[in-house]
Design a protein around this motif. Structure first.
Motif, short mmCIF file in Angstrom:
data_model
loop_
_atom_site.label_atom_id
_atom_site.label_comp_id
_atom_site.label_asym_id
_atom_site.label_seq_id
_atom_site.Cartn_x
_atom_site.Cartn_y
_atom_site.Cartn_z
N CYS A 50 0.88 -1.37 -0.15
CA CYS A 50 -0.01 -0.11 -0.06
C CYS A 50 0.75 1.20 0.01
O CYS A 50 0.59 2.22 -0.84
N ASN A 51 1.81 1.29 0.93
CA ASN A 51 2.77 2.45 0.84
C ASN A 51 3.50 2.91 -0.50
O ASN A 51 3.83 3.82 -0.95
N THR A 52 4.13 1.67 -1.03
CA THR A 52 4.71 1.67 -2.06
C THR A 52 3.86 1.96 -3.35
O THR A 52 4.61 2.51 -4.38
N ASN A 53 2.68 1.68 -3.41
CA ASN A 53 1.95 1.64 -4.65
C ASN A 53 0.81 3.14 -4.29
O ASN A 53 -0.15 3.21 -5.17
N LYS A 54 0.94 3.83 -3.32
CA LYS A 54 0.31 4.89 -2.93
C LYS A 54 -1.36 4.35 -2.90
O LYS A 54 -2.09 5.19 -3.42
N LEU A 55 -1.69 3.37 -2.43
CA LEU A 55 -2.95 2.63 -2.18
C LEU A 55 -3.89 3.34 -1.02
O LEU A 55 -4.23 2.78 0.05
N GLU A 56 -3.82 4.60 -1.07
CA GLU A 56 -4.60 5.32 0.10
C GLU A 56 -5.85 4.78 0.45
O GLU A 56 -6.16 5.03 1.54
N ASP A 57 -6.66 4.60 -0.56
CA ASP A 57 -7.92 3.87 -0.06
C ASP A 57 -7.99 2.67 0.72
O ASP A 57 -8.73 2.39 1.76
N TRP A 58 -6.94 1.95 0.83
CA TRP A 58 -6.70 0.73 1.55
C TRP A 58 -6.04 0.97 2.87
O TRP A 58 -6.31 0.49 4.06
N TYR A 59 -4.96 1.79 2.92
CA TYR A 59 -4.21 2.12 4.01
C TYR A 59 -3.85 3.79 3.99
O TYR A 59 -2.77 4.13 3.31
N SER B 93 -2.81 7.67 4.59
CA SER B 93 -1.65 8.19 5.06
C SER B 93 -2.15 9.16 6.29
O SER B 93 -1.30 9.82 7.03
N ASP B 94 -3.19 9.15 6.40
CA ASP B 94 -3.92 10.20 7.56
C ASP B 94 -3.80 9.58 8.92
O ASP B 94 -4.08 8.42 9.00
N PRO B 95 -2.92 10.08 9.80
CA PRO B 95 -2.43 9.55 10.80
C PRO B 95 -3.61 9.01 11.92
O PRO B 95 -3.48 7.88 12.41
N LYS B 96 -4.61 9.43 11.84
CA LYS B 96 -5.88 9.08 12.60
C LYS B 96 -6.66 7.78 11.92
O LYS B 96 -6.85 6.75 12.66
N LYS B 97 -6.84 8.15 10.44
CA LYS B 97 -7.52 6.91 9.78
C LYS B 97 -6.41 5.51 9.66
O LYS B 97 -6.75 4.47 10.22
N ARG B 98 -5.08 5.77 9.92
CA ARG B 98 -4.01 4.84 9.69
C ARG B 98 -4.05 4.20 11.13
O ARG B 98 -3.90 2.83 11.32
N ALA B 99 -4.02 4.98 12.03
CA ALA B 99 -4.08 4.33 13.48
C ALA B 99 -5.41 3.41 13.86
O ALA B 99 -5.15 2.52 14.44
N LEU B 100 -6.42 3.75 13.37
CA LEU B 100 -7.46 2.97 13.43
C LEU B 100 -7.47 1.46 12.75
O LEU B 100 -7.69 0.44 13.09
N VAL B 101 -6.81 1.62 11.64
CA VAL B 101 -6.57 0.39 10.64
C VAL B 101 -5.19 -0.39 11.53
O VAL B 101 -5.55 -1.47 11.57
N ASP B 102 -4.20 0.34 11.91
CA ASP B 102 -2.99 -0.48 12.67
C ASP B 102 -3.65 -1.16 14.16
O ASP B 102 -3.25 -2.20 14.66
N LEU B 103 -4.58 -0.24 14.83
CA LEU B 103 -5.13 -0.57 16.03
C LEU B 103 -5.84 -2.19 15.79
O LEU B 103 -5.77 -3.01 16.62
N SER C 27 -13.38 1.81 9.46
CA SER C 27 -13.95 2.88 8.65
C SER C 27 -15.33 2.64 8.37
O SER C 27 -15.76 1.37 8.30
N ASP C 28 -16.16 3.60 8.21
CA ASP C 28 -17.26 3.58 7.96
C ASP C 28 -17.55 3.55 6.38
O ASP C 28 -18.52 2.90 5.91
N GLY C 29 -16.68 4.03 5.68
CA GLY C 29 -16.87 4.55 4.44
C GLY C 29 -16.36 3.46 3.41
O GLY C 29 -16.93 3.35 2.26
N ARG C 30 -15.15 2.74 3.95
CA ARG C 30 -14.59 1.63 2.83
C ARG C 30 -13.90 0.83 3.54
O ARG C 30 -13.37 0.72 4.48
N ILE C 31 -13.50 -0.24 2.72
CA ILE C 31 -12.76 -1.55 3.23
C ILE C 31 -11.52 -1.07 3.08
O ILE C 31 -10.95 -0.15 2.62
N THR C 32 -10.89 -1.52 4.36
CA THR C 32 -9.35 -1.32 4.30
C THR C 32 -8.39 -2.54 4.46
O THR C 32 -9.12 -3.64 4.44
N ILE C 33 -7.27 -2.53 4.69
CA ILE C 33 -6.50 -3.61 4.96
C ILE C 33 -6.67 -4.26 6.16
O ILE C 33 -6.69 -5.61 6.46
#
Length: 103
Positions: A16-25, A27-37, A91-97
């Motif tokens: 995701c990071n190397t291919n800029k797949l923002e929808d999946w992961y 770069s917003d710290p709060k959104k990313r923190a929820l995924v990482d959590l 997320s409420d809006g989309r599927i993530t990793i």
């Protein structure tokens, strides 16, 4: 280039990071923190379940049905902690990793 990544969660984050797949992961710290959590919680919880089920099967007279019951109860707990609050795990809006890690 010889770079090797072999853990599934690390691999998917790297992709995701190397291919800029923002929808999946994101770069917003709060959104990313929820995924990482969720991904971190999931990893720990799954290993807890594996340990419990193994102990039930190896060291008690419980059968596979009892082990399955324990596993399903643990997975239900996992879902309720995350899916009771939003449409997807992080997320409420989309599927993530985070959702992929659950599969």
């Amino acid at each position: 280039d010889g770079f090797i990544v072999y853990e599934s969660n690390t691999l998917i984050k790297y992709l995701c990071n190397t291919n800029k797949l923002e929808d999946w992961y994101s770069s917003d710290p709060k959104k990313r923190a929820l995924v990482d959590l969720y991904v971190d919680f999931h990893l720990q919880r799954i290993w807890d379940l594996v340990r419990i089920v193994y102990q039930q099967l190896a060291y008690t007279n419980n059968n596979y049905e009892e082990a399955e019951k324990i596993t399903l109860e643990g997975l239900k707990d996992l879902e309720e902690k995350f899916l009771s609050r939003r449409k997807f795990l992080a997320s409420d809006g989309r599927i993530t990793i985070a959702d992929l890690a659950f599969l």
